[in-house]
Design a protein around this motif. Structure first.
Motif, mmCIF file in Angstrom:
data_model
loop_
_atom_site.group_PDB
_atom_site.id
_atom_site.type_symbol
_atom_site.label_atom_id
_atom_site.label_comp_id
_atom_site.label_asym_id
_atom_site.label_seq_id
_atom_site.Cartn_x
_atom_site.Cartn_y
_atom_site.Cartn_z
ATOM 1 N N TYR A 84 0.849 -1.195 0.000
ATOM 2 C CA TYR A 84 0.000 0.000 0.000
ATOM 3 C C TYR A 84 0.888 1.250 0.000
ATOM 4 C CZ TYR A 84 -3.448 -3.453 1.457
ATOM 5 O OH TYR A 84 -4.250 -4.545 1.537
ATOM 6 N N ASN B 223 0.551 4.135 -1.099
ATOM 7 C CA ASN B 223 -0.100 5.439 -0.967
ATOM 8 C C ASN B 223 -1.038 5.429 0.247
ATOM 9 O OD1 ASN B 223 1.048 6.500 -3.433
ATOM 10 N ND2 ASN B 223 -0.378 5.132 -4.516
ATOM 11 N N THR C 200 -0.262 8.806 7.129
ATOM 12 C CA THR C 200 0.955 9.576 6.841
ATOM 13 C C THR C 200 1.289 10.514 7.994
ATOM 14 O OG1 THR C 200 0.500 9.487 4.473
ATOM 15 C CG2 THR C 200 2.022 11.183 5.234
#
Length: 421
Positions: free
Chosen positions: A204, A206, A212
């Motif tokens: 994954y 992204n 993040t």
């Protein structure tokens, strides 16, 4: 969970009001007492006056920076054992390496995550308390054994002394075995979690904005790397305690009824390990430097437990002599030293020389050193039996020689000669 005591506090060193506010709020939320310093000089002065349990130290400050502040704190015997955690926005390897080389125990990256601050503070407070507890137990029990040894030797029960010391070694060995045996699976778990995270990153690539942000806040790469360092530190600490446990058991070997071939260097090293707490620097003097010049020795047929008792008595006397010299102000320009040299002479005698650079012994007193109940120490400091016992063990039981050479103001050297067979 650590419950802060009233006299304990954490020192926060930072010149940024925002950083101070975050750190103070984090510590306050968990009930920790703390004090604040806004520059390195103030922090050093505070730590010298009233030692904190731990220091959170900013790297970038006006005046002397965090690295120099850390260096000065570690160079001062009064503050050198206080754990220091750097708080910094510097994430490069060079800065981290420099901090660890100066004696810091950890890094907390900026901007701060309150949970991480509390977690790291707790871990290092626990490690500090564990280390202090173990060292104090060893120190207390060693002192108790030293006090008991005179009565036991007078009753000719060296075997009982051996059992007591062996018991301490056994008691230390059990909990440290528990710690050391859990380190390998912990390493495996960390490796597994790291591998899983990397796999997620590949599958994954992204992540969502929320993930993040969490990764950046945690500084995931640093945490993964730092967990390995923490485990390595635990491994080194457990190995050190295991070495001490082994030294206690080697020292306490009870072979008073039978001579056996033995490595006298091992006996010397075990004795030095047991006396390590007395060799360290204290408020009155720097650490005592032990200089070993070991020759090549064969195994010697001897009563090893009794020979270790000889080493203990002579080395303890050397430390006492150096402490006395410091108190009398006679070593202001000298480093306290104990020199140990070994060799085999042409008559097939193993020779062991133990020398200190303390106050020395006047000629009129040297002749009486090996007399029972004679002591040059102050009341309550010595029994007068240590050297007489050593003389009996070396001369009577091993058919060897125990001599002393000393000059007032230059130190004392004891020479032990033992037949190999």
């Amino acid at each position: 969970m650590i419950k802060p005591l009233n006299h304990e506090f954490i020192l926060i060193v930072d010149d940024n009001p925002t950083n101070l506010s975050v750190l103070c709020a984090a510590l306050n939320s968990e009930g920790f007492r703390f004090r604040v310093a806004v520059d390195g000089e103030t922090a050093i002065a505070q730590a010298e006056r009233n030692q904190p349990e731990l220091i959170l130290l900013d790297v970038q400050m006006p005046g002397i920076d965090g690295f120099e502040t850390c260096r000065r704190l570690k160079a001062n015997p009064a503050t050198q054992n206080i754990p220091i955690i750097f708080t910094t926005a510097l994430a490069d390897t060079e800065s981290k390496t420099k901090g660890f080389s100066l004696g810091a125990v950890d890094y907390i990256p900026k901007p701060f995550a309150q949970e991480e601050v509390i977690a790291r503070v707790r871990v290092h407070l626990q490690l500090k308390k564990l280390t202090e507890s173990l060292e104090q137990q060893v120190s207390d029990r060693t002192k108790a054994l030293q006090q008991a040894q005179v009565q036991l030797v007078q009753q000719e029960k060296l075997s009982t002394l051996g059992e007591l010391i062996a018991g301490i070694g056994h008691e230390i060995n059990n909990p440290i075995n528990f710690i050391s045996s859990n380190i390998p699976p912990l390493e495996e778990y960390i490796a597994g979690v790291t591998e899983l995270l990397l796999l997620y990153e590949q599958e994954y690539p992204n992540p969502t904005a929320k993930i993040t942000t969490a990764i950046e806040r945690l500084d995931l790469n640093f945490v993964l790397e730092d967990m390995g360092k923490i485990v390595n530190s635990l491994q080194l600490g457990s190995e050190r305690i295991q070495n001490l446990s082994n030294s206690l058991r080697n020292f306490s070997r009870s072979d008073s009824d039978t001579k056996i071939p033995a490595d006298l260097h091992q006996g010397l090293d075990s004795t030095l390990m047991i006396l390590q707490h007395r060799l360290k620097a204290n408020g009155e003097r720097p650490s005592i430097e032990v200089i070993k010049s070991y020759g090549v020795l064969p195994e010697v047929n001897c009563y090893l437990g009794q020979m270790n008792q000889v080493f203990m008595n002579i080395l303890a006397n050397a430390i006492d002599a150096l402490d006395e010299a410091i108190m009398q102000g006679k070593m202001s320009n000298l480093i306290p030293e104990i020199k140990i040299a070994t060799e085999v002479d042409s008559e097939q005698l193993v020779i062991i020389r133990i020398a200190d650079n303390g106050i020395g012994i006047p000629e009129r007193l040297k002749k009486r050193l090996f007399e029972p109940l004679f002591t040059t120490k102050n009341v309550g400091k010595g029994t007068g039996l240590g050297l007489s016992i050593a003389y009996e063990i070396v001369v009577e039981k091993h058919k060897g020689v125990l001599d002393v050479n000393s000059q007032p103001g230059t130190g004392t050297e004891f020479t032990i000669k033992i037949p190999i067979e």
